[in-house]
Design an enzyme around this catalytic site. Sequence first.
Site, PDB file in Angstrom:
ATOM      1  N   SER A 147       0.870  -1.178   0.000  1.00 23.12           N
ATOM      2  CA  SER A 147       0.000   0.000   0.000  1.00 23.12           C
ATOM      3  C   SER A 147       0.903   1.222   0.000  1.00 23.12           C
ATOM      4  O   SER A 147       2.096   1.132   0.342  1.00 23.12           O
ATOM      5  CB  SER A 147      -0.847  -0.011   1.275  1.00 23.12           C
ATOM      6  OG  SER A 147      -1.452   1.247   1.484  1.00 23.12           O
ATOM      7  N   TYR A 160      -2.590  -1.299  10.745  1.00 21.22           N
ATOM      8  CA  TYR A 160      -2.551  -1.581   9.305  1.00 21.22           C
ATOM      9  C   TYR A 160      -1.219  -1.095   8.710  1.00 21.22           C
ATOM     10  O   TYR A 160      -0.534  -1.830   7.987  1.00 21.22           O
ATOM     11  CB  TYR A 160      -3.736  -0.890   8.624  1.00 21.22           C
ATOM     12  CG  TYR A 160      -3.781  -1.045   7.120  1.00 21.22           C
ATOM     13  CD1 TYR A 160      -4.171  -2.245   6.535  1.00 21.22           C
ATOM     14  CD2 TYR A 160      -3.423   0.015   6.272  1.00 21.22           C
ATOM     15  CE1 TYR A 160      -4.213  -2.391   5.152  1.00 21.22           C
ATOM     16  CE2 TYR A 160      -3.461  -0.124   4.892  1.00 21.22           C
ATOM     17  CZ  TYR A 160      -3.852  -1.324   4.334  1.00 21.22           C
ATOM     18  OH  TYR A 160      -3.890  -1.478   2.965  1.00 21.22           O
TER      19      TYR A 160
HETATM   20  N1  LIG Z   1      -8.663  -0.618  -1.377  1.00 23.87           N
HETATM   21  C1  LIG Z   1      -7.648   0.157  -1.063  1.00 23.87           C
HETATM   22  O1  LIG Z   1      -7.789   1.384  -0.940  1.00 23.87           O
HETATM   23  C2  LIG Z   1      -6.278  -0.427  -0.880  1.00 23.87           C
HETATM   24  C3  LIG Z   1      -5.183   0.446  -0.901  1.00 23.87           C
HETATM   25  C4  LIG Z   1      -3.906  -0.067  -0.720  1.00 23.87           C
HETATM   26  C5  LIG Z   1      -3.718  -1.420  -0.525  1.00 23.87           C
HETATM   27  N2  LIG Z   1      -4.807  -2.255  -0.510  1.00 23.87           N
HETATM   28  C6  LIG Z   1      -4.543  -3.683  -0.283  1.00 23.87           C
HETATM   29  O2  LIG Z   1      -5.114  -4.436  -1.326  1.00 23.87           O
HETATM   30  C7  LIG Z   1      -5.398  -5.747  -0.853  1.00 23.87           C
HETATM   31  C8  LIG Z   1      -6.784  -6.171  -1.335  1.00 23.87           C
HETATM   32  O3  LIG Z   1      -7.741  -5.302  -0.771  1.00 23.87           O
HETATM   33  P1  LIG Z   1      -9.017  -4.772  -1.593  1.00 23.87           P
HETATM   34  O4  LIG Z   1      -8.861  -3.309  -1.713  1.00 23.87           O
HETATM   35  O5  LIG Z   1      -9.229  -5.572  -2.814  1.00 23.87           O
HETATM   36  O6  LIG Z   1     -10.164  -5.017  -0.504  1.00 23.87           O
HETATM   37  P2  LIG Z   1     -11.352  -6.089  -0.477  1.00 23.87           P
HETATM   38  O7  LIG Z   1     -12.244  -5.881  -1.641  1.00 23.87           O
HETATM   39  O8  LIG Z   1     -11.928  -5.958   0.902  1.00 23.87           O
HETATM   40  O9  LIG Z   1     -10.626  -7.490  -0.643  1.00 23.87           O
HETATM   41  C9  LIG Z   1      -9.904  -8.085   0.392  1.00 23.87           C
HETATM   42  C10 LIG Z   1      -9.835  -9.570   0.124  1.00 23.87           C
HETATM   43  O10 LIG Z   1      -9.013 -10.181   1.138  1.00 23.87           O
HETATM   44  C11 LIG Z   1      -9.722 -11.310   1.598  1.00 23.87           C
HETATM   45  N3  LIG Z   1      -9.317 -11.757   2.928  1.00 23.87           N
HETATM   46  C12 LIG Z   1      -9.373 -11.123   4.119  1.00 23.87           C
HETATM   47  N4  LIG Z   1      -8.926 -11.921   5.095  1.00 23.87           N
HETATM   48  C13 LIG Z   1      -8.567 -13.103   4.501  1.00 23.87           C
HETATM   49  C14 LIG Z   1      -8.028 -14.321   4.960  1.00 23.87           C
HETATM   50  N5  LIG Z   1      -7.785 -14.542   6.276  1.00 23.87           N
HETATM   51  N6  LIG Z   1      -7.768 -15.314   4.063  1.00 23.87           N
HETATM   52  C15 LIG Z   1      -8.026 -15.135   2.750  1.00 23.87           C
HETATM   53  N7  LIG Z   1      -8.559 -14.015   2.254  1.00 23.87           N
HETATM   54  C16 LIG Z   1      -8.817 -12.999   3.125  1.00 23.87           C
HETATM   55  C17 LIG Z   1     -11.181 -10.888   1.577  1.00 23.87           C
HETATM   56  O11 LIG Z   1     -12.021 -12.032   1.697  1.00 23.87           O
HETATM   57  P3  LIG Z   1     -13.539 -11.932   2.302  1.00 23.87           P
HETATM   58  O12 LIG Z   1     -14.389 -11.488   1.151  1.00 23.87           O
HETATM   59  O13 LIG Z   1     -13.815 -13.328   2.759  1.00 23.87           O
HETATM   60  O14 LIG Z   1     -13.480 -10.923   3.414  1.00 23.87           O
HETATM   61  C18 LIG Z   1     -11.206 -10.256   0.188  1.00 23.87           C
HETATM   62  O15 LIG Z   1     -11.263 -11.228  -0.816  1.00 23.87           O
HETATM   63  C19 LIG Z   1      -5.222  -5.712   0.672  1.00 23.87           C
HETATM   64  O16 LIG Z   1      -3.999  -6.313   1.018  1.00 23.87           O
HETATM   65  C20 LIG Z   1      -5.190  -4.217   0.975  1.00 23.87           C
HETATM   66  O17 LIG Z   1      -4.437  -3.926   2.118  1.00 23.87           O
HETATM   67  C21 LIG Z   1      -6.074  -1.790  -0.692  1.00 23.87           C
END
Ligand SMILES: NC(=O)c1ccc[n+]([C@@H]2O[C@H](COP(=O)([O-])OP(=O)(O)OC[C@H]3O[C@@H](n4cnc5c(N)ncnc54)[C@H](OP(=O)(O)O)[C@@H]3O)[C@@H](O)[C@H]2O)c1
Length: 290
Positions: A147, A160
């Site tokens: 991130s 985080y």
């Molecule tokens: N969105 C942002 O602004 C942003 C910015 C920077 C970095 N990121 C990073 O991008 C990555 C993906 O996030 P996203 O934005 O796509 O959010 P998201 O739509 O909430 O997706 C997160 C995913 O992680 C899964 N997850 C959570 N805990 C888990 C576990 N114990 N085992 C397996 N899967 C698990 C969730 O599954 P469930 O559906 O079962 O909960 C979901 O599929 C994360 O690492 C986040 O820190 C996001």
Amino acid sequence: MGTSGTNRQKVAIVTGSSSGIGYVTSLLLARKGFYTYASARNIDKTAGLQSIAYAERLPLKLIQLDVTDDSSVNDAVEKIVSEKGRINVLVNNAGYALFGAFEDLSVDEIKAQFETNFFGVVRVTRHVLPIMRAKYNGSGVIVNVSSVNGHVAFPVISAYVATKFALEGLSESIAYELEPFGIKVILIEPGAIGSNFMKGSVLPKRALDPESPYSEFVQKVRHKIGSDHENATQPEEVAKAILKAITSDNPDFRYAVGKDAAMMLETRGSMSDREFQDLITQQFNLQNIS
Ligand SMILES: NC(=O)c1ccc[n+]([C@@H]2O[C@H](COP(=O)([O-])OP(=O)(O)OC[C@H]3O[C@@H](n4cnc5c(N)ncnc54)[C@H](OP(=O)(O)O)[C@@H]3O)[C@@H](O)[C@H]2O)c1
């Protein structure tokens, strides 16, 4: 993509494919010819992905994988190896954000945050590495979804931020160890991305308590981060950066995704610590909190 010699079809695994970045990355990799294992802790949430894969006849298979559960990780990796005999790309994407002022968070809540965002990566990578290192595997790329908060700290998401700083350090360090084996390590640093991230974030009761001395602080920061997410970059942009990184012969080590991320990282690099802290205080409107 061919199926023999060095051109044989590459096998990829993506964690956290039930929504957001993991979902679109799994689809993009499969559409580009990678045999893609889209993994999710709750396989019931992947029906949409399954039906797109079926309709488009994509080389995409759903697999159960909870990054916090050793036996789930072991079973998933064993299944992939028994079916395809190799793993060329690992995208460590699963993660969530724990919100709350540090003093309002319990040690267990902070440990749980690390268990997914940091030890989840550790666990999956440790299972995949012996396969990637094997001569027969051919090639290996590990993509860690960090991130902008892997470099830049915001208030109220200290746990985080700590997981993403830790992930950056781990990635930098193991990149040296894995290079001699031809395994690349890449960091993806998105800014605000329009996914389930905000909805899926964890906000413990204590952190929301109006009696908390940090209540106003938390409200202001949640408001700012929430409004940043209203103009967020689409997760497809992150998937494209991942594709670019894994298909490049000479990839960068870090990919910032989104204008906000690029600007934030550049600004951080051009300012002293104190100047940058003042800027964040202003941006989050935290000047007049007593
Ligand atoms: N969105 C942002 O602004 C942003 C910015 C920077 C970095 N990121 C990073 O991008 C990555 C993906 O996030 P996203 O934005 O796509 O959010 P998201 O739509 O909430 O997706 C997160 C995913 O992680 C899964 N997850 C959570 N805990 C888990 C576990 N114990 N085992 C397996 N899967 C698990 C969730 O599954 P469930 O559906 O079962 O909960 C979901 O599929 C994360 O690492 C986040 O820190 C996001």
